[in-house]
Design a protein around this motif. Structure first.
Motif, PDB file in Angstrom:
ATOM      1  N   VAL A   9       0.840  -1.198   0.000  1.00 42.07           N
ATOM      2  CA  VAL A   9       0.000   0.000   0.000  1.00 42.07           C
ATOM      3  C   VAL A   9       0.875   1.249   0.000  1.00 42.07           C
ATOM      4  O   VAL A   9       1.765   1.407   0.853  1.00 42.07           O
ATOM      5  CB  VAL A   9      -0.927   0.017   1.228  1.00 42.07           C
ATOM      6  CG1 VAL A   9      -1.714   1.333   1.291  1.00 42.07           C
ATOM      7  CG2 VAL A   9      -1.889  -1.171   1.174  1.00 42.07           C
ATOM      8  N   GLY A  10       0.635   2.115  -0.990  1.00 45.34           N
ATOM      9  CA  GLY A  10       1.335   3.388  -1.078  1.00 45.34           C
ATOM     10  C   GLY A  10       0.360   4.547  -1.011  1.00 45.34           C
ATOM     11  O   GLY A  10      -0.860   4.350  -1.043  1.00 45.34           O
ATOM     12  N   ILE A  19       9.013   0.933  -0.953  1.00 45.73           N
ATOM     13  CA  ILE A  19       8.211   0.092  -1.849  1.00 45.73           C
ATOM     14  C   ILE A  19       9.102  -0.854  -2.654  1.00 45.73           C
ATOM     15  O   ILE A  19       8.850  -2.063  -2.743  1.00 45.73           O
ATOM     16  CB  ILE A  19       7.375   0.976  -2.797  1.00 45.73           C
ATOM     17  CG1 ILE A  19       6.372   1.809  -1.990  1.00 45.73           C
ATOM     18  CG2 ILE A  19       6.667   0.132  -3.851  1.00 45.73           C
ATOM     19  CD1 ILE A  19       5.681   2.902  -2.790  1.00 45.73           C
ATOM     20  N   ALA A  20      10.172  -0.309  -3.222  1.00 43.94           N
ATOM     21  CA  ALA A  20      11.005  -1.079  -4.153  1.00 43.94           C
ATOM     22  C   ALA A  20      11.749  -2.216  -3.476  1.00 43.94           C
ATOM     23  O   ALA A  20      11.926  -3.288  -4.073  1.00 43.94           O
ATOM     24  CB  ALA A  20      11.987  -0.148  -4.859  1.00 43.94           C
ATOM     25  N   CYS A  21      12.222  -2.017  -2.244  1.00 45.28           N
ATOM     26  CA  CYS A  21      12.929  -3.106  -1.551  1.00 45.28           C
ATOM     27  C   CYS A  21      12.036  -4.332  -1.429  1.00 45.28           C
ATOM     28  O   CYS A  21      12.480  -5.466  -1.634  1.00 45.28           O
ATOM     29  CB  CYS A  21      13.378  -2.643  -0.161  1.00 45.28           C
ATOM     30  SG  CYS A  21      14.956  -1.785  -0.119  1.00 45.28           S
ATOM     31  N   ALA A  43      -0.930  -0.957  -4.437  1.00 45.95           N
ATOM     32  CA  ALA A  43      -2.288  -0.441  -4.327  1.00 45.95           C
ATOM     33  C   ALA A  43      -2.296   0.942  -3.694  1.00 45.95           C
ATOM     34  O   ALA A  43      -1.446   1.267  -2.853  1.00 45.95           O
ATOM     35  CB  ALA A  43      -3.152  -1.389  -3.497  1.00 45.95           C
ATOM     36  N   SER A  44      -3.251   1.748  -4.086  1.00 46.97           N
ATOM     37  CA  SER A  44      -3.465   3.057  -3.475  1.00 46.97           C
ATOM     38  C   SER A  44      -4.959   3.305  -3.385  1.00 46.97           C
ATOM     39  O   SER A  44      -5.756   2.625  -4.044  1.00 46.97           O
ATOM     40  CB  SER A  44      -2.808   4.160  -4.309  1.00 46.97           C
ATOM     41  OG  SER A  44      -3.470   4.304  -5.557  1.00 46.97           O
ATOM     42  N   VAL A  64      -7.006   0.059  -3.715  1.00 43.94           N
ATOM     43  CA  VAL A  64      -6.959  -0.767  -2.511  1.00 43.94           C
ATOM     44  C   VAL A  64      -8.352  -1.241  -2.119  1.00 43.94           C
ATOM     45  O   VAL A  64      -8.514  -2.323  -1.539  1.00 43.94           O
ATOM     46  CB  VAL A  64      -6.282   0.016  -1.356  1.00 43.94           C
ATOM     47  CG1 VAL A  64      -7.151   1.170  -0.877  1.00 43.94           C
ATOM     48  CG2 VAL A  64      -5.937  -0.910  -0.206  1.00 43.94           C
ATOM     49  N   GLU A  65      -9.369  -0.478  -2.484  1.00 51.11           N
ATOM     50  CA  GLU A  65     -10.742  -0.850  -2.137  1.00 51.11           C
ATOM     51  C   GLU A  65     -11.200  -2.120  -2.837  1.00 51.11           C
ATOM     52  O   GLU A  65     -12.132  -2.789  -2.363  1.00 51.11           O
ATOM     53  CB  GLU A  65     -11.721   0.279  -2.507  1.00 51.11           C
ATOM     54  CG  GLU A  65     -11.379   1.627  -1.901  1.00 51.11           C
ATOM     55  CD  GLU A  65     -10.574   2.473  -2.863  1.00 51.11           C
ATOM     56  OE1 GLU A  65     -10.926   3.659  -3.030  1.00 51.11           O
ATOM     57  OE2 GLU A  65      -9.582   1.945  -3.446  1.00 51.11           O
ATOM     58  N   THR A  66     -10.574  -2.460  -3.948  1.00 47.26           N
ATOM     59  CA  THR A  66     -11.033  -3.619  -4.731  1.00 47.26           C
ATOM     60  C   THR A  66     -10.304  -4.910  -4.376  1.00 47.26           C
ATOM     61  O   THR A  66     -10.652  -5.974  -4.888  1.00 47.26           O
ATOM     62  CB  THR A  66     -10.861  -3.359  -6.241  1.00 47.26           C
ATOM     63  OG1 THR A  66      -9.458  -3.267  -6.546  1.00 47.26           O
ATOM     64  CG2 THR A  66     -11.568  -2.073  -6.650  1.00 47.26           C
ATOM     65  N   VAL A  67      -9.293  -4.824  -3.539  1.00 51.32           N
ATOM     66  CA  VAL A  67      -8.510  -6.018  -3.187  1.00 51.32           C
ATOM     67  C   VAL A  67      -9.376  -6.952  -2.347  1.00 51.32           C
ATOM     68  O   VAL A  67      -9.957  -6.547  -1.334  1.00 51.32           O
ATOM     69  CB  VAL A  67      -7.240  -5.640  -2.419  1.00 51.32           C
ATOM     70  CG1 VAL A  67      -6.499  -6.903  -1.976  1.00 51.32           C
ATOM     71  CG2 VAL A  67      -6.326  -4.769  -3.275  1.00 51.32           C
TER      72      VAL A  67
END
Length: 324
Positions: A9-10, A19-21, A43-44, A64-67
């Motif tokens: 989540v970003g 995020i990338a790590c 996701a955002s 993120v709401e659709t996950v």
């Protein structure tokens, strides 16, 4: 599910490296043979693009709401964490996903979002040392400890600043697929620098340098992946295809110590990790890490860490550091 669904989540002002790590380590694990594979999504809220604190923009893969299906939830940190933590809808979504996920994690200041969702109440947690006092003041029900690289309390994990997320992700990969794959991911990402923090929460895969010499690397790989085996200098030399004298010289040249010292150090670090993150009996850990008896292991452990294995585990248990 065909694979392990990982959702990162970003939000506006997230840190790109946070995020990338995580995403790169899981992606590399896939390329190196993880089975089942990780299916990683960024996701955002609303699926909007994420403008990172560095100024670069990332395109979120999903709102993120659709996950709906999730194995691992990872909340990134960044300068925008305060604003994100005050956003009711994002926090509601994090709380919802956490209730479905097998494990939940935060990177750096992402801990504030988990805290805002009530997921850290009564738990021991860490964050970037610079923000630890702020987290403790804002969320008094959270047991904040700024010292460790990462902390696992039940199925919730929090990690320290930025690249500490790599240590945590490697721990997840090891948990899912074993030590050998986690080590190869670490080698692939050239993460061989020594990390500060609690020794038991340091990644064994990153505390031992990855030498340039192929012979030493082959021998060291044997030590790291088969600590229970015969790791005498003669056995390692035979495995590496050189004489014992040659192997000893190469270890001194590239690692600064003879093979026996390296073997003992790695075995003890692996044992400390198992003591802190599992509930395996000490005698079994001693056997798995190549010690002839529980007593010889205890003596070596005390000499290295200053406390007995059982006392070390007791401090980790009180602090909530044992993995589920």
């Amino acid at each position: 599910m065909a694979g392990r669904q990982v959702v990162v989540v970003g939000y506006e002002g997230a840190e790109l490296v946070d995020i990338a790590c995580v995403t790169t380590a899981f992606s590399l694990a896939n390329r190196l043979g993880a089975d089942p594979k990780y299916e990683v999504s960024l996701a955002s809220l609303g699926g909007v693009d994420i403008r990172c604190e560095t100024g670069l923009t990332l395109r979120a893969g999903v709102p993120v709401e659709t996950v709906r299906e999730i194995d691992t939830l990872v909340v990134s940190g960044g300068d925008g964490h305060r604003r994100a933590a005050s956003g009711h809808e994002l926090i509601r979504q994090i709380e919802r996903l956490a209730g479905q996920a097998r494990r939940v994690a935060s990177v750096c200041t992402g801990a504030s979002l988990l805290a805002a969702a009530g997921l850290l109440d009564g738990r021991r947690a860490t964050t970037h040392w610079l923000y630890a006092a702020e987290l403790a003041a804002d969320y008094p029900d959270v047991l904040v400890d700024a010292a460790p690289i990462f902390i696992r309390d039940g199925n919730v994990a929090t990690s320290g600043g930025v690249t500490a997320s790599l240590d945590l992700t490697l721990a997840f990969i090891e948990e899912d697929h074993g030590a050998e794959l986690a080590r190869y991911v670490a080698i692939g990402m050239v993460t061989y620098l020594q990390r500060p923090g609690n020794q038991a929460q340091m990644s064994i895969f990153t505390t031992t340098p990855n030498p340039d010499n192929l012979v030493v690397r082959r021998a060291l790989n044997e030590v790291l992946t088969h600590p229970e085996a015969d790791l005498s200098t003669a056995a390692l030399a035979a495995h590496a295809g050189v004489s014992t004298r040659q192997l000893t010289r190469l270890f001194q040249e590239h690692l600064g110590e003879p093979p026996g010292t390296t073997v003992r150090r790695v075995r003890l670090e692996l044992a400390a990790r198992l003591i802190a993150t599992t509930e395996l009996p000490v005698s079994r850990i001693a056997h798995q890490c190549g010690f002839g008896s529980a007593e010889s292991f205890r003596q070596a452990f005390v000499a290295r860490y200053g406390v007995s294995p059982r006392a070390f585990r007791a401090t980790q248990t009180r602090s909530g550091a044992l993995a589920h």
